[in-house]
Structure formats: structure tokens, C-alpha cells
Write a protein that holds these residues in place. Structure first.
Motif, PDB file in Angstrom:
ATOM      1  N   VAL A 176     -20.948  -9.577  -4.491  1.00 11.27           N
ATOM      2  CA  VAL A 176     -20.023 -10.204  -3.542  1.00 11.27           C
ATOM      3  C   VAL A 176     -18.677  -9.501  -3.663  1.00 11.27           C
ATOM      4  O   VAL A 176     -18.142  -9.342  -4.770  1.00 11.27           O
ATOM      5  N   LEU A 177     -18.139  -9.072  -2.533  1.00  9.28           N
ATOM      6  CA  LEU A 177     -16.872  -8.348  -2.496  1.00  9.28           C
ATOM      7  C   LEU A 177     -15.852  -9.189  -1.742  1.00  9.28           C
ATOM      8  O   LEU A 177     -16.026  -9.473  -0.549  1.00  9.28           O
ATOM      9  N   GLU A 178     -14.797  -9.634  -2.425  1.00  9.23           N
ATOM     10  CA  GLU A 178     -13.720 -10.400  -1.801  1.00  9.23           C
ATOM     11  C   GLU A 178     -12.494  -9.504  -1.652  1.00  9.23           C
ATOM     12  O   GLU A 178     -12.068  -8.872  -2.632  1.00  9.23           O
ATOM     13  N   THR A 179     -11.945  -9.441  -0.459  1.00  6.95           N
ATOM     14  CA  THR A 179     -10.797  -8.576  -0.180  1.00  6.95           C
ATOM     15  C   THR A 179      -9.700  -9.376   0.503  1.00  6.95           C
ATOM     16  O   THR A 179      -9.945 -10.397   1.137  1.00  6.95           O
ATOM     17  N   ASP A 180      -8.479  -8.866   0.371  1.00  7.52           N
ATOM     18  CA  ASP A 180      -7.331  -9.481   1.027  1.00  7.52           C
ATOM     19  C   ASP A 180      -6.217  -8.452   1.109  1.00  7.52           C
ATOM     20  O   ASP A 180      -6.178  -7.492   0.322  1.00  7.52           O
ATOM     21  N   ALA A 181      -5.339  -8.642   2.078  1.00  6.71           N
ATOM     22  CA  ALA A 181      -4.189  -7.748   2.250  1.00  6.71           C
ATOM     23  C   ALA A 181      -2.969  -8.578   2.602  1.00  6.71           C
ATOM     24  O   ALA A 181      -3.077  -9.646   3.215  1.00  6.71           O
ATOM     25  N   SER A 182      -1.818  -8.084   2.196  1.00 10.18           N
ATOM     26  CA  SER A 182      -0.553  -8.747   2.507  1.00 10.18           C
ATOM     27  C   SER A 182       0.456  -7.690   2.925  1.00 10.18           C
ATOM     28  O   SER A 182       0.117  -6.512   3.076  1.00 10.18           O
ATOM     29  N   ASP A 183       1.695  -8.093   3.085  1.00  5.52           N
ATOM     30  CA  ASP A 183       2.746  -7.140   3.474  1.00  5.52           C
ATOM     31  C   ASP A 183       3.090  -6.179   2.357  1.00  5.52           C
ATOM     32  O   ASP A 183       3.754  -5.160   2.604  1.00  5.52           O
ATOM     33  N   SER A 184       2.664  -6.469   1.141  1.00  2.00           N
ATOM     34  CA  SER A 184       3.050  -5.628   0.005  1.00  2.00           C
ATOM     35  C   SER A 184       1.911  -4.847  -0.615  1.00  2.00           C
ATOM     36  O   SER A 184       2.150  -3.908  -1.372  1.00  2.00           O
ATOM     37  N   GLY A 185       0.629  -5.217  -0.345  1.00  4.50           N
ATOM     38  CA  GLY A 185      -0.444  -4.462  -0.980  1.00  4.50           C
ATOM     39  C   GLY A 185      -1.823  -4.974  -0.604  1.00  4.50           C
ATOM     40  O   GLY A 185      -1.993  -5.919   0.171  1.00  4.50           O
ATOM     41  N   PHE A 186      -2.859  -4.268  -1.171  1.00  5.32           N
ATOM     42  CA  PHE A 186      -4.251  -4.640  -1.006  1.00  5.32           C
ATOM     43  C   PHE A 186      -4.756  -5.254  -2.307  1.00  5.32           C
ATOM     44  O   PHE A 186      -4.253  -4.956  -3.398  1.00  5.32           O
ATOM     45  N   GLY A 187      -5.798  -6.089  -2.206  1.00  2.00           N
ATOM     46  CA  GLY A 187      -6.427  -6.654  -3.385  1.00  2.00           C
ATOM     47  C   GLY A 187      -7.904  -6.867  -3.136  1.00  2.00           C
ATOM     48  O   GLY A 187      -8.328  -7.156  -2.010  1.00  2.00           O
ATOM     49  N   ILE A 197     -16.557  -8.812 -11.968  1.00  2.00           N
ATOM     50  CA  ILE A 197     -17.024  -7.580 -12.619  1.00  2.00           C
ATOM     51  C   ILE A 197     -15.890  -6.567 -12.714  1.00  2.00           C
ATOM     52  O   ILE A 197     -15.761  -5.848 -13.704  1.00  2.00           O
ATOM     53  N   ALA A 198     -15.042  -6.501 -11.694  1.00  2.00           N
ATOM     54  CA  ALA A 198     -13.909  -5.575 -11.713  1.00  2.00           C
ATOM     55  C   ALA A 198     -12.866  -6.042 -10.702  1.00  2.00           C
ATOM     56  O   ALA A 198     -13.199  -6.689  -9.699  1.00  2.00           O
ATOM     57  N   TYR A 199     -11.603  -5.735 -11.002  1.00  2.00           N
ATOM     58  CA  TYR A 199     -10.490  -6.039 -10.108  1.00  2.00           C
ATOM     59  C   TYR A 199      -9.933  -4.734  -9.545  1.00  2.00           C
ATOM     60  O   TYR A 199     -10.026  -3.668 -10.169  1.00  2.00           O
ATOM     61  N   LEU A 200      -9.327  -4.833  -8.371  1.00  2.00           N
ATOM     62  CA  LEU A 200      -8.714  -3.661  -7.733  1.00  2.00           C
ATOM     63  C   LEU A 200      -7.481  -4.127  -6.969  1.00  2.00           C
ATOM     64  O   LEU A 200      -7.530  -5.119  -6.246  1.00  2.00           O
ATOM     65  N   SER A 201      -6.379  -3.423  -7.144  1.00  2.00           N
ATOM     66  CA  SER A 201      -5.160  -3.705  -6.373  1.00  2.00           C
ATOM     67  C   SER A 201      -4.408  -2.404  -6.159  1.00  2.00           C
ATOM     68  O   SER A 201      -4.446  -1.503  -7.002  1.00  2.00           O
ATOM     69  N   LYS A 202      -3.746  -2.331  -5.011  1.00  2.00           N
ATOM     70  CA  LYS A 202      -2.988  -1.118  -4.675  1.00  2.00           C
ATOM     71  C   LYS A 202      -1.819  -1.508  -3.791  1.00  2.00           C
ATOM     72  O   LYS A 202      -1.997  -2.214  -2.789  1.00  2.00           O
ATOM     73  N   PRO A 203      -0.597  -1.079  -4.120  1.00  2.00           N
ATOM     74  CA  PRO A 203       0.554  -1.408  -3.274  1.00  2.00           C
ATOM     75  C   PRO A 203       0.517  -0.641  -1.962  1.00  2.00           C
ATOM     76  O   PRO A 203      -0.031   0.458  -1.879  1.00  2.00           O
ATOM     77  N   LEU A 204       1.093  -1.220  -0.940  1.00  2.00           N
ATOM     78  CA  LEU A 204       1.153  -0.572   0.369  1.00  2.00           C
ATOM     79  C   LEU A 204       2.251   0.474   0.402  1.00  2.00           C
ATOM     80  O   LEU A 204       3.357   0.242  -0.099  1.00  2.00           O
ATOM     81  N   SER A 205       1.949   1.627   0.978  1.00  2.00           N
ATOM     82  CA  SER A 205       2.975   2.646   1.159  1.00  2.00           C
ATOM     83  C   SER A 205       3.899   2.239   2.305  1.00  2.00           C
ATOM     84  O   SER A 205       3.594   1.347   3.102  1.00  2.00           O
ATOM     85  N   VAL A 206       5.031   2.896   2.396  1.00  2.00           N
ATOM     86  CA  VAL A 206       5.998   2.587   3.452  1.00  2.00           C
ATOM     87  C   VAL A 206       5.382   2.817   4.829  1.00  2.00           C
ATOM     88  O   VAL A 206       5.619   2.069   5.778  1.00  2.00           O
ATOM     89  N   ARG A 207       4.543   3.846   4.918  1.00  2.00           N
ATOM     90  CA  ARG A 207       3.910   4.171   6.197  1.00  2.00           C
ATOM     91  C   ARG A 207       2.946   3.070   6.649  1.00  2.00           C
ATOM     92  O   ARG A 207       2.868   2.751   7.838  1.00  2.00           O
ATOM     93  N   ASN A 208       2.218   2.471   5.702  1.00  2.00           N
ATOM     94  CA  ASN A 208       1.213   1.469   6.052  1.00  2.00           C
ATOM     95  C   ASN A 208       1.786   0.064   6.184  1.00  2.00           C
ATOM     96  O   ASN A 208       1.076  -0.838   6.631  1.00  2.00           O
ATOM     97  N   GLN A 209       3.032  -0.137   5.786  1.00  2.00           N
ATOM     98  CA  GLN A 209       3.606  -1.474   5.884  1.00  2.00           C
ATOM     99  C   GLN A 209       3.821  -1.916   7.322  1.00  2.00           C
ATOM    100  O   GLN A 209       3.909  -3.105   7.601  1.00  2.00           O
ATOM    101  N   GLY A 210       3.881  -0.981   8.238  1.00  2.00           N
ATOM    102  CA  GLY A 210       4.079  -1.315   9.645  1.00  2.00           C
ATOM    103  C   GLY A 210       2.793  -1.575  10.406  1.00  2.00           C
ATOM    104  O   GLY A 210       2.828  -1.842  11.604  1.00  2.00           O
ATOM    105  N   TYR A 214      -4.735  -6.998  11.172  1.00  2.00           N
ATOM    106  CA  TYR A 214      -6.131  -6.570  11.308  1.00  2.00           C
ATOM    107  C   TYR A 214      -6.354  -5.230  10.602  1.00  2.00           C
ATOM    108  O   TYR A 214      -7.339  -5.052   9.874  1.00  2.00           O
ATOM    109  N   GLU A 215      -5.444  -4.290  10.815  1.00  2.00           N
ATOM    110  CA  GLU A 215      -5.594  -2.963  10.208  1.00  2.00           C
ATOM    111  C   GLU A 215      -5.462  -3.021   8.692  1.00  2.00           C
ATOM    112  O   GLU A 215      -6.192  -2.339   7.962  1.00  2.00           O
ATOM    113  N   LYS A 216      -4.542  -3.846   8.189  1.00  2.00           N
ATOM    114  CA  LYS A 216      -4.382  -3.976   6.741  1.00  2.00           C
ATOM    115  C   LYS A 216      -5.628  -4.577   6.100  1.00  2.00           C
ATOM    116  O   LYS A 216      -6.101  -4.097   5.062  1.00  2.00           O
ATOM    117  N   GLU A 217      -6.172  -5.636   6.716  1.00  2.00           N
ATOM    118  CA  GLU A 217      -7.376  -6.272   6.160  1.00  2.00           C
ATOM    119  C   GLU A 217      -8.566  -5.313   6.215  1.00  2.00           C
ATOM    120  O   GLU A 217      -9.383  -5.269   5.286  1.00  2.00           O
TER     121      GLU A 217
END
Length: 521
Positions: A176-187, A197-210, A214-217
Motif C-alpha cells: 500500500v502506497l500513501e502519498t500526499d503533497a503540500s505547498d512545501s513538499g512531497f511525502g 516499511i519505508a518513509y519518503l519526503s522531499k521539499p518542493l523546489s521554487v519552480r514546483n511551488q507554483g 493536482y500536479e503536486k499530488e
């Protein structure tokens, strides 16, 4: 292992993968010379050990008994502690993180982030927690340890000490893969039966913050699938998201580049996208968000001394004074000029005007100083043009650079080296080697203004054939046949310069068919 040889580690790992291929991931894991044998029961474990020993014996390898451990319920392997409960971090490494002193330079910071980054799959929100520290690694960013970076440093230490025990993946059960996105990053979280089993997070770049929600998710899903494709590509799995529009991702028409990319990345996988409310999607939601810092309360700004001198110099420049008056009357803007804090700007660049002292200071700072490095005319002009403007600026820069003896003495030619001289062989008989060239720029005589000179290399006998501009390679070839070929035949070699006639395709192909070598200087 002969690690001094080229590609020795890769060759040894390839050998281990080959000889243990029948048991790989069915009871055996191998990384270099670290062999891990795992089993569900003791009897099965003994059978696995016998098979491993037999493979080692057949391939004439030797195991050192003091470095082995058998029938263990918990074992350390590649910085992890593996047990029946799952995988956890090695205590000695966590102790090293806990005792890590505050970094004072980039090398120490890279060491800390390298050690904690190895365990990032254990840490929720790792990408967001470490962002203030990773920003210091950017090229051109000065190393400045601030309260913000100190807080991130301490939070990472605390998170490492509270790292959970992750479950081991079971490929017989669905993922099972649970994902989410916000104005500051992906998770994202990879789970089985509710256990992470494993966690993953990555901050959003300035280019992707705009980007849109739908696109972030959608990017969060693609990021997680790319990261854990090795787990997901074998069986059917579920993707949980809190964005309802993504339920129809595979049914929608791919009209954007992101949708086309999603189709390509997911087309070979078997999955189902389900909706989960944001309130219940707590794990992935927490990974994509981070508490905001305190708002900015004040900004301090400094004004260089030379800027004040430049503004004062406008009073002695009639053209600048007139510009100031026009800009004041037009509320600070005109066609190409603007007024900002008392400084005239021409198309965004600082207008210096006819202030010779300021011009000399600028050219000295951007040419003769350590920043300029005594660059050439074009480089210096390009550097100054990006910041300043004044009348006849290019001519002033040329005169300034040419006045430096250092620049003239150190100037080099930016052309390819001519190479060694290659003397021509002495011909053995007349008219086997001839040279061709044109004499141009002559006064017109009987409609002719050019002479084609043909000289025999052996006898030094010459023919002089009149020509008139413009002429083509085909016309020159016809003149050669009409005046030279009828008397002496075709030569073995023709020597010439790289005139447009001699380098043309017609000339090259014509003498290629006659088996005549073209030797160009």
C-alpha cells in the motif's frame, strides 16, 4: 580481494551475484563479502547454511570463523539491525549522531548529512527537517550557522534517536502506497498490513511551488513509484491519495506533459488508486508539511559609498541633470530611463553619465582588480554592460584595456596551433606535381582582372591564364582542361591554398574521379 585493481569491487560483486544466483532473495543476501542467510525455522536455516557452504567450497573461497555468527535472532548488517520484528537503525551509528559536534565547515556538515541521510527512510519528514542544512551546500552560498540551522541540526538528532522499527517487506502480500503533497513538499509511506516499511519526503523546489494541487499530488505519486518500483512491479498494489481527481488518472486524456509522463511511468504496473480523506491520511500528510518559521519582521539594507558619490556627481553632469529634471516631471519613468532612490537607471542598469572619475573606478574594479583578473575587451565590456551604462562605454573600455601593458604582454592568440611543417616530396618527372593559385585585385584588361597561375613543381615552368570575376569551380576546371591538360595531361598531385574554389564539392569530386590528389596548405 584485490581492491587496488580497476573495477575489482564491481567484478567481485558480480561474481558473488553469479554464484549465489539460485539462492539470492530466497534465503541469502550478498553485498561484497557480507553474506546474510535468513530463514523462518532452524531446520530451514541449517539447510540454507549447507547450500551456502557448498557453493563457497565449490568456488574455492574461504570463510574466517571469527567474523561469522550463526543462528542469531538479531544481527547487524550494513548499518542496520535485523530481527524478527523488522529493521531498525544500528545503535552505534545513532550514538555517533547524538554526539556529533556542531559543524563548523562544509566538510563536517556533509559528513553529518551523509550519515543521517543513510537512515532517511526511517525518519518522517526527513527532507523538510534537513532543508535548512542542505541549503548551505548550494554552490556560492556562504557557510553561516544561524539559529534556524541549529534548530534543524538538533531536530535531526532527536528524530534519529526516535527512529521506529520498520517492517520487512513480504512479496507475497500486497503493498500500500500513501502519498500526499503540500505547498512545501512531497511525502509518501510504503506499508503492508498497516505497518510502515519505508518513509519518503522531499521539499518542493521554487519552480514546483507554483504548480496546481493536482500536479503536486500527481508528482508525489510519480516520485514514490520511482523510489519503490523494485517493490511494486511484481504484484498488484494500492495507491492512497487525498485528491479525488487522481482516481481517474488512468482514464483521463493525457493532455499535459505531466499526464503523459504519468502514463509512461505507470503503464507497466498493476495498481488501484483509492481516495483517503486528508484527516485520515496522517502519515503521508505529516511528511509533506513542515511547521512554518517566524515571519520576517524587518529588513536592513546598506548603501555603498560609491553610490552616494555617483549621485553627487550628477550635479556636475549637464546631461544627467537634464535627465533628472525630466524624470522628476514624469513621476520617475520615461521611455528607457527610470529613477530609483535618486539613482538614474537606463533599462535597469545604473546610469553613470559623463562622470569620468566614476567610469575609471568601475573599469578598474571590473578589469584590473581580483574580480576582473585583467580580462579581455569583450569579457570586460560584457561584465560592465550588465550593471552600468554611459555614453561611448565600449570605446572607453577598449582604450582602458589597451592602455595596460600587462594585458598586451600576456595576450595570446586564440587560434589552433599550426602544427609541424610538412615538406612536399620532390617530384620525379615533369607535370606530375603542379601548384595553383590566383592573382586578384588587378586592373581590368580586356574584361579580365584575375590570373590563374599554374606552375610545375619539377621544371618551374608556368602557365598564366586570364580570368574575370565572378567565376566558379566548374569554369576554372574547364580552363585547366583547355589550357593545361591538352599540353601536359593530368597531374598526380595539385598543390593549392584553401580558396573557396579549391574547397568546393565540384572541384573535390572532379579530381577524385581522375585519381588526382589535392594537397591544400
Amino acid at each position: 580481494m584485490p581492491f587496488g585493481l580497476t573495477n575489482a569491487p564491481a567484478s567481485f560483486q558480480s561474481l558473488m551475484n553469479t554464484i549465489f544466483a539460485p539462492l539470492m532473495r530466497q534465503g541469502v543476501l550478498v553485498f561484497m563479502d557480507d553474506i546474510l542467510v535468513y530463514s523462518k525455522t532452524l531446520d530451514q536455516h541449517i539447510q540454507h547454511l549447507k547450500q551456502v557452504f557448498q557453493i563457497i567450497r565449490d568456488n574455492q573461497f574461504i570463510i574466517k570463523k571469527s567474523k561469522c555468527a550463526f543462528a542469531q535472532q538479531k544481527i547487524k548488517y550494513l548499518g542496520h539491525v535485523i530481527s524478527s520484528q523488522g529493521v531498525s537503525t544500528e545503535p552505534s551509528k545513532i550514538l555517533a549522531v547524538q554526539q556529533w559536534p556542531t559543524p563548523t565547515n562544509l566538510k563536517q556538515l556533509r559528513g553529518f548529512l551523509g550519515l543521517t541521510g543513510y537512515y532517511r527512510k526511517f525518519i518522517k519528514n526527513y527532507g523538510m527537517l534537513s532543508r535548512p542544512l542542505t541549503l548551505l551546500l548550494k554552490k556560492g552560498t556562504p557557510f553561516a550557522w544561524t539559529p534556524n540551522t541549529e534548530e534543524a541540526f538538533q531536530l535531526l538528532k532527536q528524530a534519529m534517536m526516535q527512529a521506529p522499527v520498520l517492517s520487512l517487506p513480504d512479496f507475497q502480500k500486497p503493498f500500500v502506497l500513501e502519498t500526499d503533497a503540500s505547498d512545501s513538499g512531497f511525502g509518501a509511506v510504503l506499508m503492508q498490513e498497516g505497518h510502515p516499511i519505508a518513509y519518503l519526503s522531499k521539499p518542493l523546489s521554487v519552480r514546483n511551488q507554483g504548480l496546481s494541487t493536482y500536479e503536486k499530488e500527481c508528482m508525489a505519486i510519480l516520485l514514490a513509484v520511482d523510489k519503490w518500483r523494485c517493490y511494486l512491479q511484481h504484484n498488484h498494489f494500492s495507491i492512497r491519495t487525498d485528491h479525488k481527481s487522481l482516481l481517474f488518472l488512468t482514464e483521463q486524456k493525457a493532455t499535459t506533459k505531466l499526464q503523459q509522463k504519468a502514463v509512461l511511468k505507470l503503464m507497466d504496473l498493476s495498481f488501484t488508486i483509492t481516495y483517503k480523506k486528508g484527516i485520515t491520511n496522517a502519515a503521508a500528510d505529516a511528511l509533506s508539511r513542515c511547521a512554518t518559521t517566524e515571519p520576517l519582521c524587518a529588513i536592513s539594507e546598506t548603501t555603498p559609498v560609491w553610490m552616494d558619490r555617483l549621485v553627487a556627481g550628477y550635479q556636475d553632469d549637464p546631461q544627467a541633470t537634464q535627465l533628472l529634471q525630466q524624470l522628476v516631471l514624469s513621476n520617475g519613468t520615461s521611455k528607457d530611463y527610470s529613477l530609483q532612490n535618486g539613482v538614474i537607471r537606463y533599462r535597469g542598469r545604473i546610469w553613470v553619465g559623463n562622470n569620468k572619475v566614476a567610469q575609471q573606478h568601475i573599469m578598474q574594479a571590473l578589469h584590473s582588480s581580483g574580480i576582473g583578473g585583467h580580462s579581455g575587451i569583450h569579457v570586460t565590456y560584457s561584465r560592465i554592460k550588465q550593471l552600468f551604462a554611459w555614453p561611448k562605454m565600449k570605446q572607453d573600455i577598449q582604450d582602458y584595456v589597451k592602455s595596460f601593458s600587462i594585458c598586451q604582454q600576456a595576450k595570446v592568440e586564440h587560434v589552433r596551433l599550426p602544427g609541424l611543417l610538412d615538406p612536399l616530396p620532390v617530384p620525379s618527372q615533369p607535370w606530375t606535381v603542379v601548384s595553383l593559385d590566383f592573382i586578384e585585385g588587378l586592373p581590368q584588361s580586356n574584361r579580365y582582372n584575375t590570373i590563374l597561375v599554374v606552375v610545375d613543381k619539377f621544371t618551374k615552368y608556368g602557365h598564366f591564364i586570364p580570368l574575370a570575376h565572378p567565376y566558379t569551380a566548374l569554369q576554372v576546371a574547364q580552363l585547366y582542361l583547355a589550357n593545361i591538360y591538352k599540353l601536359h595531361g593530368l597531374p598526380q598531385t595539385i598543390i593549392s591554398d584553401r580558396d573557396r574554389i579549391f574547397t568546393s564539392k565540384v572541384w573535390q569530386e572532379l579530381f577524385k574521379l581522375t585519381d588526382t590528389q589535392l594537397a591544400m596548405s
